[in-house]
Motif scaffolding. Structure first.
Motif, PDB file in Angstrom:
ATOM      1  N   ASP A  36       0.811  -1.218   0.000  1.00 51.37           N
ATOM      2  CA  ASP A  36       0.000   0.000   0.000  1.00 51.37           C
ATOM      3  C   ASP A  36       0.847   1.272   0.000  1.00 51.37           C
ATOM      4  O   ASP A  36       0.655   2.159  -0.846  1.00 51.37           O
ATOM      5  CB  ASP A  36      -0.931   0.009   1.216  1.00 51.37           C
ATOM      6  CG  ASP A  36      -1.967  -1.094   1.146  1.00 51.37           C
ATOM      7  OD1 ASP A  36      -2.237  -1.579   0.035  1.00 51.37           O
ATOM      8  OD2 ASP A  36      -2.480  -1.492   2.213  1.00 51.37           O
ATOM      9  N   ARG A  37       1.791   1.356   0.960  1.00 54.87           N
ATOM     10  CA  ARG A  37       2.522   2.618   1.132  1.00 54.87           C
ATOM     11  C   ARG A  37       3.690   2.764   0.167  1.00 54.87           C
ATOM     12  O   ARG A  37       3.834   3.803  -0.475  1.00 54.87           O
ATOM     13  CB  ARG A  37       3.011   2.744   2.579  1.00 54.87           C
ATOM     14  CG  ARG A  37       1.880   2.760   3.597  1.00 54.87           C
ATOM     15  CD  ARG A  37       2.267   3.402   4.916  1.00 54.87           C
ATOM     16  NE  ARG A  37       3.635   3.271   5.310  1.00 54.87           N
ATOM     17  CZ  ARG A  37       4.094   2.408   6.229  1.00 54.87           C
ATOM     18  NH1 ARG A  37       3.257   1.570   6.820  1.00 54.87           N
ATOM     19  NH2 ARG A  37       5.366   2.392   6.568  1.00 54.87           N
ATOM     20  N   LYS A  38       4.524   1.750   0.061  1.00 51.89           N
ATOM     21  CA  LYS A  38       5.759   1.869  -0.724  1.00 51.89           C
ATOM     22  C   LYS A  38       5.636   1.302  -2.134  1.00 51.89           C
ATOM     23  O   LYS A  38       6.469   1.606  -2.988  1.00 51.89           O
ATOM     24  CB  LYS A  38       6.913   1.174   0.015  1.00 51.89           C
ATOM     25  CG  LYS A  38       7.207   1.775   1.386  1.00 51.89           C
ATOM     26  CD  LYS A  38       7.601   3.239   1.275  1.00 51.89           C
ATOM     27  CE  LYS A  38       7.850   3.843   2.640  1.00 51.89           C
ATOM     28  NZ  LYS A  38       8.237   5.269   2.547  1.00 51.89           N
ATOM     29  N   GLN A  39       4.640   0.439  -2.356  1.00 56.46           N
ATOM     30  CA  GLN A  39       4.424  -0.169  -3.668  1.00 56.46           C
ATOM     31  C   GLN A  39       5.679  -0.867  -4.193  1.00 56.46           C
ATOM     32  O   GLN A  39       6.059  -0.743  -5.359  1.00 56.46           O
ATOM     33  CB  GLN A  39       3.935   0.883  -4.668  1.00 56.46           C
ATOM     34  CG  GLN A  39       2.603   1.491  -4.271  1.00 56.46           C
ATOM     35  CD  GLN A  39       2.094   2.503  -5.279  1.00 56.46           C
ATOM     36  OE1 GLN A  39       2.806   2.955  -6.161  1.00 56.46           O
ATOM     37  NE2 GLN A  39       0.833   2.880  -5.137  1.00 56.46           N
ATOM     38  N   TRP A  40       6.311  -1.619  -3.297  1.00 54.11           N
ATOM     39  CA  TRP A  40       7.487  -2.392  -3.694  1.00 54.11           C
ATOM     40  C   TRP A  40       7.100  -3.633  -4.488  1.00 54.11           C
ATOM     41  O   TRP A  40       7.888  -4.138  -5.274  1.00 54.11           O
ATOM     42  CB  TRP A  40       8.289  -2.812  -2.465  1.00 54.11           C
ATOM     43  CG  TRP A  40       8.968  -1.662  -1.777  1.00 54.11           C
ATOM     44  CD1 TRP A  40       9.220  -0.426  -2.295  1.00 54.11           C
ATOM     45  CD2 TRP A  40       9.479  -1.635  -0.442  1.00 54.11           C
ATOM     46  NE1 TRP A  40       9.865   0.367  -1.377  1.00 54.11           N
ATOM     47  CE2 TRP A  40      10.038  -0.354  -0.226  1.00 54.11           C
ATOM     48  CE3 TRP A  40       9.532  -2.570   0.595  1.00 54.11           C
ATOM     49  CZ2 TRP A  40      10.635   0.000   0.988  1.00 54.11           C
ATOM     50  CZ3 TRP A  40      10.123  -2.218   1.792  1.00 54.11           C
ATOM     51  CH2 TRP A  40      10.678  -0.938   1.994  1.00 54.11           C
ATOM     52  N   LEU A  41       5.907  -4.148  -4.263  1.00 54.05           N
ATOM     53  CA  LEU A  41       5.395  -5.280  -5.034  1.00 54.05           C
ATOM     54  C   LEU A  41       3.878  -5.226  -5.048  1.00 54.05           C
ATOM     55  O   LEU A  41       3.272  -4.491  -4.265  1.00 54.05           O
ATOM     56  CB  LEU A  41       5.893  -6.617  -4.483  1.00 54.05           C
ATOM     57  CG  LEU A  41       5.427  -7.110  -3.121  1.00 54.05           C
ATOM     58  CD1 LEU A  41       5.774  -8.589  -2.967  1.00 54.05           C
ATOM     59  CD2 LEU A  41       6.092  -6.360  -1.971  1.00 54.05           C
ATOM     60  N   GLY A  42       3.271  -5.990  -5.948  1.00 52.39           N
ATOM     61  CA  GLY A  42       1.831  -5.946  -6.125  1.00 52.39           C
ATOM     62  C   GLY A  42       1.087  -6.867  -5.179  1.00 52.39           C
ATOM     63  O   GLY A  42       1.660  -7.735  -4.519  1.00 52.39           O
ATOM     64  N   GLU A  43      -0.223  -6.696  -5.153  1.00 48.37           N
ATOM     65  CA  GLU A  43      -1.079  -7.479  -4.275  1.00 48.37           C
ATOM     66  C   GLU A  43      -1.001  -8.969  -4.589  1.00 48.37           C
ATOM     67  O   GLU A  43      -0.920  -9.803  -3.685  1.00 48.37           O
ATOM     68  CB  GLU A  43      -2.528  -6.993  -4.403  1.00 48.37           C
ATOM     69  CG  GLU A  43      -3.535  -7.812  -3.607  1.00 48.37           C
ATOM     70  CD  GLU A  43      -3.331  -7.702  -2.110  1.00 48.37           C
ATOM     71  OE1 GLU A  43      -3.675  -8.663  -1.397  1.00 48.37           O
ATOM     72  OE2 GLU A  43      -2.829  -6.658  -1.644  1.00 48.37           O
ATOM     73  N   GLU A  44      -1.011  -9.334  -5.875  1.00 41.41           N
ATOM     74  CA  GLU A  44      -0.977 -10.744  -6.247  1.00 41.41           C
ATOM     75  C   GLU A  44       0.336 -11.384  -5.834  1.00 41.41           C
ATOM     76  O   GLU A  44       0.375 -12.530  -5.369  1.00 41.41           O
ATOM     77  CB  GLU A  44      -1.193 -10.910  -7.753  1.00 41.41           C
ATOM     78  CG  GLU A  44      -2.586 -10.536  -8.219  1.00 41.41           C
ATOM     79  CD  GLU A  44      -3.651 -11.378  -7.541  1.00 41.41           C
ATOM     80  OE1 GLU A  44      -3.388 -12.557  -7.262  1.00 41.41           O
ATOM     81  OE2 GLU A  44      -4.741 -10.854  -7.271  1.00 41.41           O
ATOM     82  N   SER A  45       1.429 -10.667  -5.986  1.00 40.41           N
ATOM     83  CA  SER A  45       2.724 -11.190  -5.578  1.00 40.41           C
ATOM     84  C   SER A  45       2.775 -11.392  -4.064  1.00 40.41           C
ATOM     85  O   SER A  45       3.303 -12.388  -3.571  1.00 40.41           O
ATOM     86  CB  SER A  45       3.843 -10.234  -6.010  1.00 40.41           C
ATOM     87  OG  SER A  45       5.094 -10.719  -5.599  1.00 40.41           O
ATOM     88  N   PHE A  46       2.208 -10.444  -3.317  1.00 47.43           N
ATOM     89  CA  PHE A  46       2.200 -10.581  -1.863  1.00 47.43           C
ATOM     90  C   PHE A  46       1.350 -11.773  -1.441  1.00 47.43           C
ATOM     91  O   PHE A  46       1.733 -12.535  -0.535  1.00 47.43           O
ATOM     92  CB  PHE A  46       1.677  -9.295  -1.213  1.00 47.43           C
ATOM     93  CG  PHE A  46       1.875  -9.253   0.281  1.00 47.43           C
ATOM     94  CD1 PHE A  46       3.075  -8.809   0.813  1.00 47.43           C
ATOM     95  CD2 PHE A  46       0.874  -9.665   1.151  1.00 47.43           C
ATOM     96  CE1 PHE A  46       3.272  -8.784   2.186  1.00 47.43           C
ATOM     97  CE2 PHE A  46       1.060  -9.635   2.527  1.00 47.43           C
ATOM     98  CZ  PHE A  46       2.270  -9.190   3.047  1.00 47.43           C
ATOM     99  N   ARG A  47       0.187 -11.954  -2.071  1.00 48.68           N
ATOM    100  CA  ARG A  47      -0.669 -13.096  -1.749  1.00 48.68           C
ATOM    101  C   ARG A  47       0.037 -14.414  -2.047  1.00 48.68           C
ATOM    102  O   ARG A  47      -0.104 -15.394  -1.312  1.00 48.68           O
ATOM    103  CB  ARG A  47      -1.979 -13.017  -2.535  1.00 48.68           C
ATOM    104  CG  ARG A  47      -2.924 -11.927  -2.058  1.00 48.68           C
ATOM    105  CD  ARG A  47      -4.202 -11.890  -2.875  1.00 48.68           C
ATOM    106  NE  ARG A  47      -4.947 -13.143  -2.723  1.00 48.68           N
ATOM    107  CZ  ARG A  47      -5.177 -13.986  -3.723  1.00 48.68           C
ATOM    108  NH1 ARG A  47      -4.713 -13.732  -4.933  1.00 48.68           N
ATOM    109  NH2 ARG A  47      -5.864 -15.082  -3.512  1.00 48.68           N
TER     110      ARG A  47
END
Length: 384
Positions: A36-47
């Motif tokens: 959310d804050r830094k946008q180092w990776l996307g939501e799908e990658s985090f999931r």
């Protein structure tokens, strides 16, 4: 996606590590930082990272920190995130352990730590109840948990129980399917397999050098690494394994000292497996704490780097998910047996029973663990 510097990764995870109480409960905060804050990776990658860390051994929050660093800056990023997130817990555990060693002959503090030991009994029992309600949904799962608990109660090796139950789960839990998780297309972190190989080789050289100079330290490192290699399901799985290895198999610490170490692990941020630093310090001082900490966390880091390129397949594998479910079933039985073992190692009277019941009740009502531990420390000093 934005690419952070290694210094930014380290500093942000250092700040996050200062308040990393609750183990897996920190994962949403890691997501808020990285997605959310830094946008180092996307939501799908985090999931995808969340899915894969569920089926490999190690402390989940620590591994998610490493995964974010790996996705952002490859192997060096994983090291920066891992070190930053774990450093506050290590330093605080080190300070508390030094105070423990220097003051454990003071009668007031002896009584206070007696209160902490009662809280530990309540904590482990509380965890066993929670895990049983979550993971023992079938008769087969309950029977497997009982077998694992009985085996450990008879002082059997918990690793053997874990391996056997996971193997049986491959056949008995066929309804455990795998969900598909999407990654970030073709984007992969820089050479994760190479990073895993480098870290593994560096750790092997580290242990070999220890064996040549200080063999007892090499033994400590190997034991801690073995504990981490079988900690499927998070840090709590390490408790029965560590209890077996450092108390029963080697007599490095007494049961009471081990319970004190667990209590200190609850008032420090980070995973409960940081208790390894406490054990290492009691054995050989500062050097032992450092060796134990490095060794009890390095395998987890290697696993994250090694499996990330295959994360999509692993996260969706029915076999992997069944084995993971088996590890959680084993955890329930082992945790129940640990609670019984700790209870038998504790001296009981009316004040002790009241304090333990009060701690257990507070935990069941949702009171923060930190306040329960601090309350047990104060109550022990006053009542015991």
């Amino acid at each position: 996606m934005q690419q952070p510097t290694l210094a930014q990764i380290f500093i942000h995870f250092l700040r996050l590590g200062m308040t990393a109480f609750g183990g897996p409960a920190m994962v949403p905060y890691i997501r808020a930082l990285a997605v959310d804050r830094k946008q180092w990776l996307g939501e799908e990658s985090f999931r995808l990272g969340m899915a894969v860390t569920q089926v490999i051994p190690g402390a989940t929050a620590m591994q998610m920190a490493a995964y974010v660093g790996l996705r952002s800056r490859g192997g060096p990023g994983a090291l920066a995130a891992y070190a930053g997130f774990g450093l506050p817990a290590f330093l605080l555990m080190l300070v508390l352990t030094m105070l423990y060693v220097s003051t454990r002959d003071v009668p007031l503090l002896v009584a206070a730590f007696g209160g902490l030991q009662l809280v530990v009994v309540a904590l482990v029992l509380h965890a066993a109840v929670n895990f049983s309600r979550r993971y023992l949904g079938s008769l087969g799962a309950r029977l497997l948990a009982c077998v694992a608990g009985a085996w450990f109660g008879l002082k059997g090796n918990p690793i053997l129980a874990l391996v056997v139950v996971c193997a049986l789960s491959l056949f008995l839990l066929r309804k455990e399917g795998g969900n598909a998780f999407a990654g970030e297309g073709g984007r992969q972190p820089g050479r994760p397999l190479f990073a895993a190989l480098v870290i593994a080789l560096a750790f092997a050289v580290f242990l070999v050098l220890l064996a040549l100079v200080m063999p007892e330290m090499a033994t400590l490192g190997l034991v801690m690494a073995k504990i981490d290699c079988f900690a499927f399901g998070g840090g709590y799985v390490s408790l029965p394994i560590m209890l077996h290895e450092v108390v029963e198999a080697r007599n490095w610490v007494t049961p009471a000292q081990f319970m004190d170490g667990l209590a200190l692990g609850q008032v420090t941020p980070g995973p409960i497996v940081m208790t390894g630093a406490f054990v290492g310090y009691l054995l050989t001082g500062l050097a032992g704490a450092v060796v134990a900490t490095i060794s009890v966390f390095t395998p987890s880091l290697i696993f994250v780097c090694a499996v990330t390129p295959f994360a999509d397949k692993l996260a969706a594998s029915p076999l992997a998910r069944r084995a993971f479910r088996g590890s959680l079933i084993t955890l329930v039985g082992l945790m129940a047996a640990v609670a019984v073992r700790f209870g038998l190692d504790t001296s009981w009277g009316v004040p002790e029973v009241l304090l333990a019941l009060g701690a257990f009740t507070a935990l069941r009502l949702g009171t923060d663990i930190l306040w329960v531990v601090l309350g047990g420390f104060l109550a022990g000093a006053i009542l015991l």
